[in-house]
Design a protein around this motif. Structure first.
Motif, PDB file in Angstrom:
ATOM      1  N   ALA A 101      39.801  -9.646  31.657  1.00  0.00           N
ATOM      2  CA  ALA A 101      39.037 -10.736  32.250  1.00  0.00           C
ATOM      3  C   ALA A 101      39.903 -11.971  32.457  1.00  0.00           C
ATOM      4  O   ALA A 101      40.659 -12.368  31.571  1.00  0.00           O
ATOM      5  CB  ALA A 101      37.865 -11.071  31.335  1.00  0.00           C
ATOM      6  N   GLU A 145      40.654 -11.837  41.699  1.00  0.00           N
ATOM      7  CA  GLU A 145      40.444 -10.998  40.510  1.00  0.00           C
ATOM      8  C   GLU A 145      39.780  -9.692  40.920  1.00  0.00           C
ATOM      9  O   GLU A 145      38.888  -9.667  41.766  1.00  0.00           O
ATOM     10  CB  GLU A 145      39.586 -11.707  39.457  1.00  0.00           C
ATOM     11  CG  GLU A 145      39.488 -10.841  38.203  1.00  0.00           C
ATOM     12  CD  GLU A 145      38.748 -11.462  37.038  1.00  0.00           C
ATOM     13  OE1 GLU A 145      38.173 -12.560  37.181  1.00  0.00           O
ATOM     14  OE2 GLU A 145      38.733 -10.812  35.969  1.00  0.00           O
ATOM     15  N   ARG A 146      40.249  -8.623  40.292  1.00  0.00           N
ATOM     16  CA  ARG A 146      39.688  -7.300  40.593  1.00  0.00           C
ATOM     17  C   ARG A 146      39.512  -6.544  39.290  1.00  0.00           C
ATOM     18  O   ARG A 146      40.060  -6.919  38.244  1.00  0.00           O
ATOM     19  CB  ARG A 146      40.537  -6.588  41.637  1.00  0.00           C
ATOM     20  CG  ARG A 146      41.967  -6.129  41.320  1.00  0.00           C
ATOM     21  CD  ARG A 146      42.413  -6.228  39.980  1.00  0.00           C
ATOM     22  NE  ARG A 146      43.649  -5.671  39.558  1.00  0.00           N
ATOM     23  CZ  ARG A 146      43.768  -4.920  38.451  1.00  0.00           C
ATOM     24  NH1 ARG A 146      42.746  -4.602  37.729  1.00  0.00           N
ATOM     25  NH2 ARG A 146      44.944  -4.517  38.054  1.00  0.00           N
ATOM     26  N   THR A 205      42.206   3.049  34.154  1.00  0.00           N
ATOM     27  CA  THR A 205      43.131   4.175  34.301  1.00  0.00           C
ATOM     28  C   THR A 205      42.459   5.355  35.010  1.00  0.00           C
ATOM     29  O   THR A 205      43.065   6.006  35.855  1.00  0.00           O
ATOM     30  CB  THR A 205      43.627   4.624  32.908  1.00  0.00           C
ATOM     31  OG1 THR A 205      44.216   3.495  32.277  1.00  0.00           O
ATOM     32  CG2 THR A 205      44.640   5.744  32.999  1.00  0.00           C
ATOM     33  N   ASP A 219      32.033  -0.132  30.597  1.00  0.00           N
ATOM     34  CA  ASP A 219      31.993  -1.587  30.819  1.00  0.00           C
ATOM     35  C   ASP A 219      30.610  -1.974  31.323  1.00  0.00           C
ATOM     36  O   ASP A 219      30.041  -1.292  32.177  1.00  0.00           O
ATOM     37  CB  ASP A 219      33.034  -1.989  31.884  1.00  0.00           C
ATOM     38  CG  ASP A 219      34.452  -1.832  31.389  1.00  0.00           C
ATOM     39  OD1 ASP A 219      34.762  -2.393  30.323  1.00  0.00           O
ATOM     40  OD2 ASP A 219      35.242  -1.138  32.050  1.00  0.00           O
ATOM     41  N   LYS A 269      41.259  -5.259  24.369  1.00  0.00           N
ATOM     42  CA  LYS A 269      42.160  -5.503  25.494  1.00  0.00           C
ATOM     43  C   LYS A 269      43.082  -6.654  25.122  1.00  0.00           C
ATOM     44  O   LYS A 269      42.664  -7.812  25.057  1.00  0.00           O
ATOM     45  CB  LYS A 269      41.357  -5.870  26.746  1.00  0.00           C
ATOM     46  CG  LYS A 269      41.179  -4.692  27.679  1.00  0.00           C
ATOM     47  CD  LYS A 269      42.334  -4.537  28.654  1.00  0.00           C
ATOM     48  CE  LYS A 269      42.409  -3.122  29.199  1.00  0.00           C
ATOM     49  NZ  LYS A 269      43.164  -3.022  30.443  1.00  0.00           N
ATOM     50  N   LYS A 304      45.019  -1.659  26.824  1.00  0.00           N
ATOM     51  CA  LYS A 304      43.788  -1.180  26.193  1.00  0.00           C
ATOM     52  C   LYS A 304      44.171  -0.508  24.882  1.00  0.00           C
ATOM     53  O   LYS A 304      44.979   0.425  24.877  1.00  0.00           O
ATOM     54  CB  LYS A 304      43.136  -0.167  27.129  1.00  0.00           C
ATOM     55  CG  LYS A 304      41.808   0.360  26.664  1.00  0.00           C
ATOM     56  CD  LYS A 304      41.300   1.316  27.736  1.00  0.00           C
ATOM     57  CE  LYS A 304      39.905   1.783  27.454  1.00  0.00           C
ATOM     58  NZ  LYS A 304      39.455   2.727  28.484  1.00  0.00           N
TER      59      LYS A 304
HETATM   60  P1  AMP Z   1      42.838   0.644  31.185  1.00  0.00           P
HETATM   61  O1  AMP Z   1      42.085   1.823  30.704  1.00  0.00           O
HETATM   62  O2  AMP Z   1      43.980   0.254  30.360  1.00  0.00           O
HETATM   63  O3  AMP Z   1      43.169   0.906  32.560  1.00  0.00           O
HETATM   64  O4  AMP Z   1      41.869  -0.573  31.132  1.00  0.00           O
HETATM   65  C1  AMP Z   1      40.665  -0.583  31.846  1.00  0.00           C
HETATM   66  C2  AMP Z   1      39.744  -1.604  31.275  1.00  0.00           C
HETATM   67  O5  AMP Z   1      40.263  -2.914  31.486  1.00  0.00           O
HETATM   68  C3  AMP Z   1      38.401  -1.615  31.918  1.00  0.00           C
HETATM   69  O6  AMP Z   1      37.569  -0.607  31.407  1.00  0.00           O
HETATM   70  C4  AMP Z   1      37.913  -3.019  31.581  1.00  0.00           C
HETATM   71  O7  AMP Z   1      37.384  -3.061  30.281  1.00  0.00           O
HETATM   72  C5  AMP Z   1      39.205  -3.832  31.604  1.00  0.00           C
HETATM   73  N1  AMP Z   1      39.367  -4.602  32.845  1.00  0.00           N
HETATM   74  C6  AMP Z   1      40.135  -4.321  33.914  1.00  0.00           C
HETATM   75  N2  AMP Z   1      40.047  -5.302  34.833  1.00  0.00           N
HETATM   76  C7  AMP Z   1      39.182  -6.211  34.336  1.00  0.00           C
HETATM   77  C8  AMP Z   1      38.682  -7.462  34.798  1.00  0.00           C
HETATM   78  N3  AMP Z   1      39.051  -7.994  35.949  1.00  0.00           N
HETATM   79  N4  AMP Z   1      37.798  -8.121  34.001  1.00  0.00           N
HETATM   80  C9  AMP Z   1      37.420  -7.616  32.813  1.00  0.00           C
HETATM   81  N5  AMP Z   1      37.876  -6.458  32.326  1.00  0.00           N
HETATM   82  C10 AMP Z   1      38.753  -5.764  33.071  1.00  0.00           C
END
Ligand code: AMP
Ligand code: MCA
Length: 495
Positions: free
Chosen positions: A276, A295-296, A300, A378, A399, A404
């Motif tokens: 975030a 922001e996006r 994974t 999420d 995070k 993660k």
């Molecule tokens: P990863 O598995 O390492 O790719 O992380 C993915 C996780 O990152 C998602 O499930 C979200 O919890 C978090 N995430 C990615 N982008 C955002 C964002 N812009 N705002 C909040 N959380 C995010």
């Protein structure tokens, strides 16, 4: 994804694809190196048939050669975290059943020993290059292409497998949505074992025919001096990097700050994601550089899912709307779709961008899908047409700086410490890291733990970014009537 998809990667193309510390590499040069590597990998086989090939390489020409070479030869690329502890690598390599691994010459002894004990051939890219490119197989897009390890709520990290088709969908969506062109120049300092670095920056860059500047890690003085020199026009990072840039600029003189800010201001795009972006950070960055961060939201398992618009309002604290080709729906706990604005639900995703499976873990794969929707874990709500991420359904996912992390995995390691009787790990709110790994421990002796000693003990057992930033001893962990640790209540204990 076929070799022809990255259509700038062709012999003789003189555009610059990669810039590293010592040289620039044209698309033509990179392409023929990939072909020679793929040919060498194949030896006298015609197809690697999804052989898992790992690479333990920093951002480099070798890294790109490995990734694309394995793809072209029909293998599965397993890019590893170069900051991993050996104990973690053991899990990645053995669970993926890797057969060959590429590292730089002079790999550490520990790595050699590990590979030897697992029967893995440890090689350099250089020694695998064939004299000349040979025939390469046609790859069906539905075949497995890449495995990335991701932490879950249970046990050890899982290998997330995507196909050629998945990766192609993830890339092409972003090329259109963020208006990539061959005139783009972007720095890459994020790690190359996650989607953010691999797909959003490196692969989109190479697909578009742009130029990617490779860094072994985040080198703020170097990056900012290049920004000031007007080298880049696109910048992508996790929120922690923007925090660190602001902190760094606070220590520099006015002239330097003005030059760096002007460099950012002149860019066509600055993106934040992987965690975030606090509204405060969005505003600070806009006030400092004039850039309105895009922001996006991604993961994974899905690549990018939701994004603020390139043209149009980018709203602070929101992640925007579903990307083209990505179906997003919020669901309640009974798996019923949540309709309308203002009603929170879990984000579930469908589309070609969604991964195929967790490697060798049918049960985990099955559990992560309901009625064909991938369940992200999420929570979000739609307000005024924009998605806002509210948090995760599990307290056991942390995070930190865009990584993660699994609280349970860290607890599992800490519990093997001879002085620790009980432990609960949480992510405590933190201005730099977003969440900081924090361990509450009950010691066997009742004495405090020496933090420095614990840190060096951890260093041998986990990547350094997983090591708790705070350790607090308690006489007992707070538990509910069922005996389960009430983690949310730990969040309010002062550190
Ligand atoms: P990863 O598995 O390492 O790719 O992380 C993915 C996780 O990152 C998602 O499930 C979200 O919890 C978090 N995430 C990615 N982008 C955002 C964002 N812009 N705002 C909040 N959380 C995010
Ligand atoms: C470094 N340290 C950290 C982290 N990174 N501690 C907690 N969390 C972290 N993320 C610690 C190190 O252990 C070390 O501690 C000290 O900080 C300095 O390490 P160094 O490597 O020099 O730090 P840095 O270069 O400043 O790294 C910060 C960073 C890095 C650049 C923000 O964490 C990073 O690259 N994060 C991005 C990860 C990423 O790409 N995530 C995307 C995955 P000590 O000094 O005590 O030893 S998510 C994804 O791909 C999805 C799809 C998405 O949506 O994007």
């Amino acid at each position: 994804m076929s070799h022809h998809d990255f259509h700038h990667l062709t012999d003789g193309n003189a555009r610059i694809a990669l810039v590293d510390d010592t040289a620039s590499h044209t698309y033509g040069e990179v392409n023929s190196r990939i072909d020679r590597f793929a040919t060498g990998l194949l030896g006298n086989r015609s197809d690697l048939e999804e052989e898992r090939i790992a690479f333990f390489l920093p951002a480099s020409l070798d890294y790109v050669t490995c990734m694309h070479g394995v793809w072209r030869a029909g293998g599965i690329s397993v890019p590893l975290n170069v900051a991993s502890a050996v104990a973690e690598l053991d899990h990645y390599l053995s669970s993926a059943k890797v057969t060959r691994m590429f590292a730089q010459a002079g790999a550490p002894n520990e790595l050699r020993e590990l590979c030897a004990s697992l029967g893995i051939e440890l090689l350099t890219v250089e020694e695998m290059l064939a004299e000349a490119p040979g025939d390469l197989p046609e790859i069906d897009p539905g075949r497995r292409a890449m495995m990335l390890f991701t932490s879950g709520t249970t046990s050890k990290p899982k290998g997330t497998v995507s196909t050629h088709k998945t990766i192609r969908a993830q890339i092409t969506t972003l090329i259109d949505a963020w208006c990539w062109t061959e005139d783009d120049v972007i720095p890459l300092f994020l790690p190359l074992h996650h989607i953010h670095g691999i797909v959003n920056i490196l692969s989109c860059g190479l697909w578009a025919g742009a130029t990617v500047h490779l860094f072994a890690g985040l080198d703020i003085p170097k990056v900012t001096s290049q920004v000031a020199a007007g080298v880049y026009n696109v910048f992508m990072a996790v929120p922690t990097v923007y925090v660190k840039l602001i902190q760094y600029l606070e220590t520099r003189d006015e002239k330097e700050v003005a030059a760096v800010c002007a460099g950012f201001k002149a860019m066509r795009l600055n993106i934040s994601g992987s965690a975030a972006c606090p509204v405060k950070l969005f505003e600070q960055w806009r006030d400092l550089t004039g850039q309105v961060l895009l922001e996006r939201y991604g993961m994974t398992e899905i690549g990018m899912g939701i994004s603020n618009p390139y043209h149009g309002e980018r709203r602070a604290g929101y992640v925007g709307q579903p990307l083209p080709g990505v179906e997003v729906q919020l669901f309640d706990e009974s798996h019923r779709p949540v309709e309308g604005e203002g009603n929170p639900g879990e984000i579930r995703i469908k589309g070609d961008n969604v991964f195929l499976e967790y490697w060798g873990n049918e049960e985990a794969t099955r559990k992560s899908f309901v009625d064909g929707w991938f369940c992200s874990g999420d929570m979000a709500v739609i307000e005024d047409g924009y998605y806002r991420i509210m948090g995760r359904t599990s307290v056991d996912i942390i995070k930190s700086g865009g990584y993660k992390l699994s609280a349970l995995e860290i607890e599992g390691v800490l519990l093997t410490h001879e002085e620790i009787a009980e432990v609960a790990v949480i992510g405590a709110e933190d201005e730099v890291w977003g969440e900081a790994v924090t361990a509450f421990v009950v010691t066997k002796s009742g004495d405090e733990l020496d933090f420095a000693e614990l840190k060096s003990w951890c260093n041998e057992r986990m990547s350094s970014y997983k090591i708790p930033k705070h350790v607090k001893r308690l006489d007992a962990l707070p538990r509910n009537a069922m005996g389960k640790v009430t983690k949310p209540s730990l969040k309010s204990i002062p550190l």
